[in-house]
Design an enzyme around this catalytic site. Structure first.
Site, PDB file in Angstrom:
ATOM      1  N   LYS A  34       0.971  -1.089   0.202  1.00  0.00           N
ATOM      2  CA  LYS A  34       0.220  -0.214   0.186  1.00  0.00           C
ATOM      3  C   LYS A  34       1.020   1.215  -0.058  1.00  0.00           C
ATOM      4  O   LYS A  34       2.130   1.537  -0.008  1.00  0.00           O
ATOM      5  CB  LYS A  34      -1.055  -0.284   1.251  1.00  0.00           C
ATOM      6  CG  LYS A  34       0.247   0.237   2.839  1.00  0.00           C
ATOM      7  CD  LYS A  34      -1.381  -0.720   3.404  1.00  0.00           C
ATOM      8  CE  LYS A  34      -0.203  -0.308   5.054  1.00  0.00           C
ATOM      9  NZ  LYS A  34      -1.405  -0.812   6.443  1.00  0.00           N
ATOM     10  N   ARG A 129     -11.262   0.184  14.493  1.00  0.00           N
ATOM     11  CA  ARG A 129     -11.324   0.623  13.385  1.00  0.00           C
ATOM     12  C   ARG A 129     -12.563   0.288  12.093  1.00  0.00           C
ATOM     13  O   ARG A 129     -13.512   0.677  12.242  1.00  0.00           O
ATOM     14  CB  ARG A 129     -10.038   0.237  12.623  1.00  0.00           C
ATOM     15  CG  ARG A 129      -9.579   1.486  11.842  1.00  0.00           C
ATOM     16  CD  ARG A 129      -8.160   1.436  11.549  1.00  0.00           C
ATOM     17  NE  ARG A 129      -7.407   0.386  11.093  1.00  0.00           N
ATOM     18  CZ  ARG A 129      -5.959  -0.218  10.811  1.00  0.00           C
ATOM     19  NH1 ARG A 129      -5.209   0.879  10.688  1.00  0.00           N
ATOM     20  NH2 ARG A 129      -5.507  -1.902   9.979  1.00  0.00           N
ATOM     21  N   HIS A 158      -6.606  -7.983  12.815  1.00  0.00           N
ATOM     22  CA  HIS A 158      -5.896  -7.209  12.965  1.00  0.00           C
ATOM     23  C   HIS A 158      -5.279  -7.357  14.383  1.00  0.00           C
ATOM     24  O   HIS A 158      -5.327  -6.044  14.990  1.00  0.00           O
ATOM     25  CB  HIS A 158      -6.164  -5.314  11.831  1.00  0.00           C
ATOM     26  CG  HIS A 158      -4.320  -5.025  11.265  1.00  0.00           C
ATOM     27  ND1 HIS A 158      -3.511  -5.306  11.214  1.00  0.00           N
ATOM     28  CD2 HIS A 158      -3.553  -3.470  11.859  1.00  0.00           C
ATOM     29  CE1 HIS A 158      -2.739  -4.050  11.005  1.00  0.00           C
ATOM     30  NE2 HIS A 158      -2.945  -3.667  11.477  1.00  0.00           N
ATOM     31  N   ARG A 211       0.617 -11.446   6.776  1.00  0.00           N
ATOM     32  CA  ARG A 211       0.767 -10.302   6.153  1.00  0.00           C
ATOM     33  C   ARG A 211       1.249  -9.147   6.444  1.00  0.00           C
ATOM     34  O   ARG A 211       1.333  -8.439   7.460  1.00  0.00           O
ATOM     35  CB  ARG A 211      -0.144  -8.955   6.771  1.00  0.00           C
ATOM     36  CG  ARG A 211      -1.512  -9.146   5.417  1.00  0.00           C
ATOM     37  CD  ARG A 211      -3.101  -9.067   6.024  1.00  0.00           C
ATOM     38  NE  ARG A 211      -2.649  -8.692   6.647  1.00  0.00           N
ATOM     39  CZ  ARG A 211      -3.887  -8.762   8.090  1.00  0.00           C
ATOM     40  NH1 ARG A 211      -4.545  -9.910   8.311  1.00  0.00           N
ATOM     41  NH2 ARG A 211      -3.499  -7.998   9.466  1.00  0.00           N
ATOM     42  N   TYR A 250      14.727  31.364   5.669  1.00  0.00           N
ATOM     43  CA  TYR A 250      14.001  31.781   6.438  1.00  0.00           C
ATOM     44  C   TYR A 250      13.747  31.877   7.817  1.00  0.00           C
ATOM     45  O   TYR A 250      14.321  31.077   8.394  1.00  0.00           O
ATOM     46  CB  TYR A 250      12.400  30.690   5.417  1.00  0.00           C
ATOM     47  CG  TYR A 250      11.916  30.838   4.331  1.00  0.00           C
ATOM     48  CD1 TYR A 250      12.101  32.168   3.888  1.00  0.00           C
ATOM     49  CD2 TYR A 250      11.985  29.849   4.044  1.00  0.00           C
ATOM     50  CE1 TYR A 250      11.543  31.904   2.487  1.00  0.00           C
ATOM     51  CE2 TYR A 250      12.167  29.356   2.309  1.00  0.00           C
ATOM     52  CZ  TYR A 250      11.464  30.478   1.903  1.00  0.00           C
ATOM     53  OH  TYR A 250      11.183  30.703   0.512  1.00  0.00           O
ATOM     54  N   CYS A 296      13.477  23.962   3.103  1.00  0.00           N
ATOM     55  CA  CYS A 296      12.381  25.004   2.771  1.00  0.00           C
ATOM     56  C   CYS A 296      11.667  23.947   1.400  1.00  0.00           C
ATOM     57  O   CYS A 296      11.572  22.680   1.710  1.00  0.00           O
ATOM     58  CB  CYS A 296      13.378  25.883   1.805  1.00  0.00           C
ATOM     59  SG  CYS A 296      14.687  26.717   2.469  1.00  0.00           S
ATOM     60  N   ASP A 298      11.508  22.965  -1.363  1.00  0.00           N
ATOM     61  CA  ASP A 298      12.676  22.396  -2.031  1.00  0.00           C
ATOM     62  C   ASP A 298      14.152  22.022  -1.690  1.00  0.00           C
ATOM     63  O   ASP A 298      14.943  21.567  -2.611  1.00  0.00           O
ATOM     64  CB  ASP A 298      13.012  22.598  -3.439  1.00  0.00           C
ATOM     65  CG  ASP A 298      11.570  23.554  -4.073  1.00  0.00           C
ATOM     66  OD1 ASP A 298       9.881  23.036  -3.506  1.00  0.00           O
ATOM     67  OD2 ASP A 298      10.995  24.852  -4.257  1.00  0.00           O
TER      68      ASP A 298
HETATM   69  C1  LIG Z   1      -0.597  -1.646   6.075  1.00  0.00           C
HETATM   70  C2  LIG Z   1      -1.112  -3.181   6.987  1.00  0.00           C
HETATM   71  C3  LIG Z   1       0.025  -4.379   7.749  1.00  0.00           C
HETATM   72  C4  LIG Z   1       1.445  -4.557   7.111  1.00  0.00           C
HETATM   73  O1  LIG Z   1       1.637  -3.614   7.782  1.00  0.00           O
HETATM   74  P1  LIG Z   1       3.498  -4.117   8.029  1.00  0.00           P
HETATM   75  O2  LIG Z   1       3.241  -3.285   9.665  1.00  0.00           O
HETATM   76  O3  LIG Z   1       4.173  -2.767   7.444  1.00  0.00           O
HETATM   77  O4  LIG Z   1       4.012  -5.645   8.376  1.00  0.00           O
HETATM   78  C5  LIG Z   1      -0.994  -5.288   7.743  1.00  0.00           C
HETATM   79  N1  LIG Z   1      -2.560  -5.144   7.033  1.00  0.00           N
HETATM   80  C6  LIG Z   1      -3.255  -4.431   7.219  1.00  0.00           C
HETATM   81  C7  LIG Z   1      -4.595  -4.471   7.571  1.00  0.00           C
HETATM   82  C8  LIG Z   1      -2.543  -3.404   6.941  1.00  0.00           C
HETATM   83  O5  LIG Z   1      -2.925  -1.689   6.776  1.00  0.00           O
END
Ligand SMILES: *Cc1c(COP(=O)(O)O)cnc(C)c1O
Length: 371
Positions: A34, A129, A158, A211, A250, A296, A298
């Site tokens: 992602k 969530r 999760h 994951r 700045y 800054c 850039d």
């Molecule tokens: C981002 C995400 C992951 C991966 O997380 P990491 O800590 O980068 O491995 C796994 N599951 C869900 C639902 C996530 O949003």
């Protein structure tokens, strides 16, 4: 791209990390790519993951999923986040697996043409969530999904606290998750719960897939033998002697206390090199040089110890300044530092010693260095 600031990605190291994680867990591997592959280029990172045995890709949104499909990658692809049910037809067309996040979501999905849509059920075991809360809600959702002739292929949850070594919260979530999945008595092809930290720190034999995102880049909250993948460099584009008593940048927040050597580098907050880097260090030719004056949009200025030629490479993240150290000094986490880096930065992919993909003639010097 022609600007002298670039992210360097060691593709070989990335691939080795994926293979190691997969071997270690002996489970299917879902590569989480992602946020544009954690800022490193979604398609390039996806391809490297697939080459090293990833069984599925995961992104956070439909836009990210379509970006992968538009890059010509047709492999198994899961959207972990919320997809507005009005777009489910697009998901069916593009063979994208979506996450069912609640009974209400499924009700809205029923108004769409969802035959053949692949679904993973998200179970909320403590993040609060997204996700179904408990077995009753899940059973209602599953019944409706069956009526829609959607294909339920997976179930997941999760963890909220996999980054702390105390496993009590994770144990509690795991127990809930296992109880729920067992009560459903369904043959899920994919059962997954562990992100990177849980994959390297928390051991359970109930799921059949992990994951991982950040761990593929060699970073977790625990000590591992994974390799660093991502570095960030820029080059000095201007250098000068500044007499004592003059200000830099700045707001004139920095004033030279003696004759100083000030260099300018072409990176700023619009690249994700945020203003909080003021006062931090970069690595130049064997020593650390401080960012003086405000960062800054850039550009940014460094106070050098010695005169350095224009064109000198400056390490911002790499062997001498790890991403974890940078994140700690900024009071944040590696995820944020990485994903803040913007598309304005070139990406250079190193494969077996060759630099490729967004390689441009500007980066010729890298080839020589690598010999
Ligand atoms: C981002 C995400 C992951 C991966 O997380 P990491 O800590 O980068 O491995 C796994 N599951 C869900 C639902 C996530 O949003």
């Amino acid at each position: 791209m022609y600007r002298n600031s670039w992210i360097e990605i060691d593709v070989d190291a990335l691939k080795e990390n994926v293979r190691k994680l997969k071997q270690k867990t002996k489970k299917k591997f879902i590569a989480v790519i992602k946020a544009n592959g954690y800022g490193n280029g979604d398609a390039a990172i996806a391809k490297a993951c697939l080459e090293s045995g990833a069984d599925m890709l995961a992104v956070s949104s439909l836009d990210e999923a379509l970006s992968i499909r538009n890059a010509g990658i047709g492999d198994e692809l899961l959207i972990l986040g919320y997809v507005d049910p009005i777009h489910l037809g697009l998901c069916v067309q593009n063979n994208i697996t979506v996450t069912a996040v609640s009974e209400h979501w499924v009700k809205m999905a029923m108004q769409q043409q969802c035959e053949g849509l692949k679904i993973h059920l998200k179970v909320d075991t403590g993040m609060n969530r997204i996700g179904f809360k408990g077995c009753d809600e899940l059973k209602n959702g599953i019944e409706m999904l069956r009526k829609m002739r959607a294909e339920i292929t997976g179930i997941f949850t999760h963890f909220a606290c996999s980054d702390v070594s105390d496993n009590r919260m994770t144990d509690c979530q795991m127990t809930q998750f296992q109880k729920i999945v067992e009560e459903l008595e369904m043959p899920f092809e994919w059962i997954h719960c562990s992100n990177s930290d849980a994959t390297v720190h928390y051991h359970e034999s109930f799921s059949n897939a992990v994951r991982c995102g950040l761990a593929m880049f060699g970073i977790t909250s625990y000590k591992t033998d994974l390799k660093n993948v991502m570095s960030l460099y820029t080059k000095i584009i201007h250098v000068k002697k500044v007499p004592a008593g003059q200000s830099v940048g700045y707001g004139a927040t920095y004033v030279t206390s003696k004759d100083e050597i000030i260099a300018t580098v072409p990176i700023g907050y619009a690249d994700g090199w945020v203003r909080a880097h003021q006062g931090r260090k970069a690595y130049v030719n064997g020593y650390e040089a401080e960012f003086v004056g405000r960062i800054c949009m850039d550009q940014a200025m460094l106070k050098l110890e010695h005169w350095e030629e224009e064109g000198t490479v400056v390490e911002l993240i790499g062997d001498h300044l790890s991403l974890c150290q940078v994140a700690e000094e900024l009071n944040t986490i590696p995820y944020e530092v990485m994903t803040l880096l913007s598309d304005r930065l070139a990406k250079v992919y190193k494969r077996s010693g060759n630099y490729c993909e967004s390689f441009t003639p500007r980066f010729d010097h890298l080839k020589e260095n690598d010999a």
